[in-house]
Design a protein around this motif. Structure first.
Motif, PDB file in Angstrom:
ATOM      1  N   ALA A 114       0.818  -1.219   0.000  1.00 40.06           N
ATOM      2  CA  ALA A 114       0.000   0.000   0.000  1.00 40.06           C
ATOM      3  C   ALA A 114       0.850   1.267   0.000  1.00 40.06           C
ATOM      4  CB  ALA A 114      -0.927   0.002   1.209  1.00 40.06           C
ATOM      5  N   GLY A 115       2.166   1.102  -0.134  1.00 33.89           N
ATOM      6  CA  GLY A 115       3.048   2.262  -0.213  1.00 33.89           C
ATOM      7  C   GLY A 115       3.709   2.655   1.085  1.00 33.89           C
ATOM      8  N   GLY A 116       3.308   2.046   2.199  1.00 34.25           N
ATOM      9  CA  GLY A 116       3.966   2.332   3.468  1.00 34.25           C
ATOM     10  C   GLY A 116       5.383   1.789   3.479  1.00 34.25           C
ATOM     11  N   ARG A 117       6.220   2.402   4.303  1.00 39.77           N
ATOM     12  CA  ARG A 117       7.620   1.978   4.351  1.00 39.77           C
ATOM     13  C   ARG A 117       8.012   1.586   5.772  1.00 39.77           C
ATOM     14  NH1 ARG A 117      11.620   6.074   1.973  1.00 39.77           N
ATOM     15  NH2 ARG A 117      10.449   7.550   3.263  1.00 39.77           N
ATOM     16  N   LEU A 118       8.884   0.596   5.852  1.00 38.39           N
ATOM     17  CA  LEU A 118       9.329   0.049   7.126  1.00 38.39           C
ATOM     18  C   LEU A 118      10.850  -0.003   7.137  1.00 38.39           C
ATOM     19  CD1 LEU A 118       8.291  -1.377   9.784  1.00 38.39           C
ATOM     20  CD2 LEU A 118       8.706  -3.537   8.576  1.00 38.39           C
ATOM     21  N   LYS A 119      11.438   0.646   8.134  1.00 37.04           N
ATOM     22  CA  LYS A 119      12.889   0.586   8.317  1.00 37.04           C
ATOM     23  C   LYS A 119      13.216  -0.592   9.225  1.00 37.04           C
ATOM     24  CE  LYS A 119      16.863   3.429   9.712  1.00 37.04           C
ATOM     25  NZ  LYS A 119      17.289   4.772  10.182  1.00 37.04           N
ATOM     26  N   ILE A 120      14.153  -1.428   8.794  1.00 33.97           N
ATOM     27  CA  ILE A 120      14.541  -2.613   9.558  1.00 33.97           C
ATOM     28  C   ILE A 120      16.036  -2.546   9.826  1.00 33.97           C
ATOM     29  CG2 ILE A 120      14.621  -5.128   9.610  1.00 33.97           C
ATOM     30  CD1 ILE A 120      12.267  -5.188   7.712  1.00 33.97           C
ATOM     31  N   HIS A 121      16.398  -2.581  11.095  1.00 30.56           N
ATOM     32  CA  HIS A 121      17.800  -2.523  11.513  1.00 30.56           C
ATOM     33  C   HIS A 121      18.159  -3.837  12.194  1.00 30.56           C
ATOM     34  CE1 HIS A 121      21.488  -0.371  12.942  1.00 30.56           C
ATOM     35  NE2 HIS A 121      21.440  -1.348  13.831  1.00 30.56           N
ATOM     36  N   ALA A 122      19.212  -4.484  11.719  1.00 26.09           N
ATOM     37  CA  ALA A 122      19.639  -5.767  12.282  1.00 26.09           C
ATOM     38  C   ALA A 122      20.579  -5.541  13.456  1.00 26.09           C
ATOM     39  CB  ALA A 122      20.330  -6.608  11.213  1.00 26.09           C
ATOM     40  N   THR A 123      20.327  -6.258  14.540  1.00 29.40           N
ATOM     41  CA  THR A 123      21.203  -6.234  15.704  1.00 29.40           C
ATOM     42  C   THR A 123      21.753  -7.638  15.943  1.00 29.40           C
ATOM     43  OG1 THR A 123      19.405  -6.699  17.260  1.00 29.40           O
ATOM     44  CG2 THR A 123      19.834  -4.387  16.736  1.00 29.40           C
ATOM     45  N   ALA A 124      22.747  -7.738  16.803  1.00 25.98           N
ATOM     46  CA  ALA A 124      23.333  -9.040  17.129  1.00 25.98           C
ATOM     47  C   ALA A 124      22.407  -9.784  18.078  1.00 25.98           C
ATOM     48  CB  ALA A 124      24.714  -8.850  17.755  1.00 25.98           C
ATOM     49  N   GLY A 125      21.890 -10.912  17.607  1.00 24.37           N
ATOM     50  CA  GLY A 125      20.945 -11.693  18.393  1.00 24.37           C
ATOM     51  C   GLY A 125      21.585 -12.923  18.998  1.00 24.37           C
ATOM     52  N   ALA A 126      20.909 -14.051  18.863  1.00 26.73           N
ATOM     53  CA  ALA A 126      21.295 -15.264  19.583  1.00 26.73           C
ATOM     54  C   ALA A 126      22.633 -15.821  19.109  1.00 26.73           C
ATOM     55  CB  ALA A 126      20.210 -16.320  19.423  1.00 26.73           C
ATOM     56  N   LEU A 127      23.399 -16.299  20.073  1.00 28.06           N
ATOM     57  CA  LEU A 127      24.610 -17.062  19.796  1.00 28.06           C
ATOM     58  C   LEU A 127      24.238 -18.534  19.913  1.00 28.06           C
ATOM     59  CD1 LEU A 127      27.717 -16.998  19.306  1.00 28.06           C
ATOM     60  CD2 LEU A 127      27.978 -17.111  21.795  1.00 28.06           C
ATOM     61  N   VAL A 128      24.177 -19.231  18.791  1.00 33.69           N
ATOM     62  CA  VAL A 128      23.684 -20.609  18.805  1.00 33.69           C
ATOM     63  C   VAL A 128      24.783 -21.627  18.505  1.00 33.69           C
ATOM     64  CG1 VAL A 128      21.329 -19.956  18.226  1.00 33.69           C
ATOM     65  CG2 VAL A 128      22.946 -20.429  16.393  1.00 33.69           C
ATOM     66  N   GLY A 129      26.022 -21.180  18.498  1.00 33.85           N
ATOM     67  CA  GLY A 129      27.147 -22.080  18.285  1.00 33.85           C
ATOM     68  C   GLY A 129      28.291 -21.700  19.205  1.00 33.85           C
ATOM     69  N   PRO A 130      29.499 -22.114  18.872  1.00 31.56           N
ATOM     70  CA  PRO A 130      30.667 -21.727  19.666  1.00 31.56           C
ATOM     71  C   PRO A 130      30.828 -20.211  19.711  1.00 31.56           C
ATOM     72  CG  PRO A 130      31.214 -23.489  18.118  1.00 31.56           C
ATOM     73  CD  PRO A 130      29.845 -23.014  17.753  1.00 31.56           C
ATOM     74  N   PRO A 131      31.560 -19.697  20.690  1.00 30.54           N
ATOM     75  CA  PRO A 131      31.670 -18.243  20.870  1.00 30.54           C
ATOM     76  C   PRO A 131      32.211 -17.488  19.658  1.00 30.54           C
ATOM     77  CG  PRO A 131      32.475 -19.396  22.812  1.00 30.54           C
ATOM     78  CD  PRO A 131      32.222 -20.446  21.774  1.00 30.54           C
ATOM     79  N   TRP A 132      32.957 -18.170  18.784  1.00 30.51           N
ATOM     80  CA  TRP A 132      33.547 -17.478  17.638  1.00 30.51           C
ATOM     81  C   TRP A 132      32.616 -17.447  16.414  1.00 30.51           C
ATOM     82  CZ3 TRP A 132      35.457 -21.969  19.827  1.00 30.51           C
ATOM     83  CH2 TRP A 132      35.221 -23.149  19.123  1.00 30.51           C
TER      84      TRP A 132
END
Length: 230
Positions: A69-87
């Motif tokens: 419908a023409g609306g706009r959404l800004k999406i900013h990625a942040t650091a989320g889940a750590l699901v493996g080894p720390p590196w």
């Protein structure tokens, strides 16, 4: 599901693992041109399925999606889940804000599926996406999912441990609990999966912690829309 997706402006997927980027579900999506925002792992799994409009983000990156419908959404990625080894790279959390041009206050939302986050990354995203202000809605687990037995258990989903810290950072008007612990599971690990915390005690927890400006709303049944008064 197809009717819901026909009205969907953007599909966001925060992790590339099977329980988030679920291939049978995605294969059943008829509109493979729906805009998708996700991380590199999920994008690599979705392209062979025919999805053709994928925006790949890593923590610190952002994009703007234009809706039907023409609306706009800004999406900013942040650091989320750590699901493996720390590196290993963290999965995504997503800050989202309407881009308003008519003078109305834009609504905003934060979504991360494990209640696992990097505070510095989240604060940078808050500054970039929300001008440092609070978010309207937080969608997050409120219960922890544990793997193991006794003191050796590993906290896969950290709702019981990190929720208060997250809410103090983002100061939302509404907390929408993500009930990802409420599922049917099978396989060899299910016997050592267990939950810590109480989804029905969240309002009392917020009261005890002085987070009385945040109210708790619960999700609508699958396939039904949920309207939130902000």
């Amino acid at each position: 599901m197809q009717q819901v997706l026909a009205e969907t402006d953007v599909l966001v997927i925060t992790q590339g693992l099977d329980d988030h980027c679920h291939i049978p579900t995605l294969s059943a999506v008829s509109n493979k041109a729906v805009p998708v925002v996700t991380n590199p792992d999920a994008a690599a799994r979705m392209r062979p399925l025919g999805f053709s409009n994928i925006t790949v983000l890593t923590p610190g990156q952002e994009t703007i999606i234009t809706g039907q419908a023409g609306g706009r959404l800004k999406i900013h990625a942040t650091a989320g889940a750590l699901v493996g080894p720390p590196w290993t790279p963290r999965q995504l959390g997503l800050l989202m804000r309407e881009v308003s041009s008519d003078g109305e206050r834009p609504a905003s939302l934060y979504f991360e599926s494990h209640c696992d986050f990097d505070s510095g990354s989240l604060q940078k995203g808050q500054k970039s996406c929300l001008a440092g202000g609070p978010v309207d809605v937080v969608v997050s687990p409120v219960v922890s999912t544990m793997l193991g037995v006794g003191p050796a258990s590993y906290e896969l989903v950290q709702g019981a441990s990190n929720l208060v810290k997250l809410l103090r950072l983002l100061r939302p008007k509404v907390l929408l609990p993500l009930l990802n612990h409420d599922m049917d599971a099978s396989g060899p690990l299910t016997s050592i999966l267990w939950q810590k915390g109480d989804e029905h005690g969240v309002a009392e927890l917020l009261r005890r912690e002085g987070l009385t400006d945040t109210r708790v709303e619960y999700p609508a049944p699958p396939g039904e829309a949920l309207a939130l008064a902000l």
